[in-house]
Write a protein that holds these residues in place. Structure first.
Motif: not given
Length: 315
Positions: A86-97, A125-132
């Motif tokens: 879930x870590x990448x999705x959590x990060x994406x959720x933060x960005x979307x919000x 990798x999960x954090x780097x995916x959020x960076x992108x």
């Protein structure tokens, strides 16, 4: 809470990084703090409220709850815990919000992209995916690259860093347990070859970087920042510990050959082994000057050893 202060919403507010951000912002006073937590009725949440933070419930799985928690805030400190699924999705959720609520400054706690070394270390990798992902969004962001925690020495288990107290010959079988102070040792286990440098920092100081980045948005928005204290090898760590205690300090040395064996990989687990393989082969490169721009007073290893209460208890 003063209405004339810009609000910073802090995720992970009961954790090491987020908790540090809450403390630093409250102590400095420029910003109002909205501490986000899954359970706003917990003892930890009550402590945050007593310290002066507004405490709000938020769920990283639920974008709508994050939007509500971010509403009206100027900035967000975003951090996620290790979660393979879930870590990448959590990060994406933060960005979307953050994008939906018009956040003016997101500080995202992240790590290196290990794909450049043909390694997949999931919590990197999960954090780097959020960076992108951030690059595809319209959220003013500072990427804060953290380092190895000095705090791992006492806060986590044997598979990361570990200091254990060894009582040699403490039992007098004729009477009762006896601790012989002169035979008390500190044994240090660090699962990486003993000549490898570990760029590290005190994670309880994370808030100092975040505070100064928030206060200087023109300097930091759209930029990379780094949280770094100093580097050391396991051998150098033990030498630093010896200077602070009269006890014997012994390093369980790991050779490169031992580290690269299948047996050792099986013992420490794939994720940690890949993490440390990346450090060995690529190095966790951190720029001391860049780090000091945001936090000129970051503790180095010797200063951390001198001040950390949990570590001093061992020594």
């Amino acid at each position: 809470m003063s209405s004339d202060k810009k609000v910073i919403a802090v995720l992970g507010s009961t954790g090491l990084q987020g908790g540090s951000v809450v403390s630093s912002l409250l102590a400095e006073g420029t910003f109002a703090v909205r501490a986000l937590t899954r359970n706003a009725n917990s003892d930890a949440a009550a402590n945050l409220k007593a310290a002066g933070a507004e405490v709000v419930s938020a769920d990283l799985e639920d974008v709508e709850s994050l939007k509500k928690a971010f509403r009206g805030a100027y900035g967000v400190f975003g951090v996620t815990a290790k979660s393979r699924d879930h870590e990448t999705q959590h990060g994406k959720n933060i960005v979307d919000a953050a994008e939906a609520e018009g956040i003016k400054h997101l500080i995202w706690s992240t790590l290196d992209d290990t794909s450049n070394a043909n390694l997949h270390v999931f919590h990197f990798a999960s954090k780097a995916a959020v960076d992108k992902y951030i690059q595809t969004k319209k959220v003013p962001t500072t990427l804060l690259f953290t380092s190895v925690y000095f705090n791992n020495l006492t806060k986590f288990g044997v598979r990361v860093f570990h200091i254990r107290i060894d009582f040699a010959d403490v039992f007098d079988c004729r009477s009762r347990p006896v601790v012989e102070e002169g035979r008390r040792n500190l044994k240090v286990d660090i699962p990486i070859p003993s000549d490898v440098l570990l760029p590290s920092y005190d994670a309880s100081e994370t808030g100092e970087w975040v505070k100064n980045i928030l206060k200087n948005p023109n300097e930091w928005i759209g930029k990379r920042a780094e949280a770094y204290g100093s580097s050391y090898t396991p051998v150098e760590l033990v030498e630093a510990l010896k200077k602070k205690t009269a006890k014997s300090v012994v390093l369980n040395k790991v050779t490169h050959e031992q580290f690269h064996s299948k047996e050792y990989r099986d013992v420490i687990g794939d994720e940690l082994w890949l993490n440390n393989k990346y450090v060995i082969e690529k190095g966790l490169i951190r720029d001391a000057k860049l780090s000091k721009r945001a936090n000129p007073n970051a503790a180095n290893l010797e200063q951390y050893i001198a001040k950390d209460e949990a570590l001093k208890a061992f020594l």
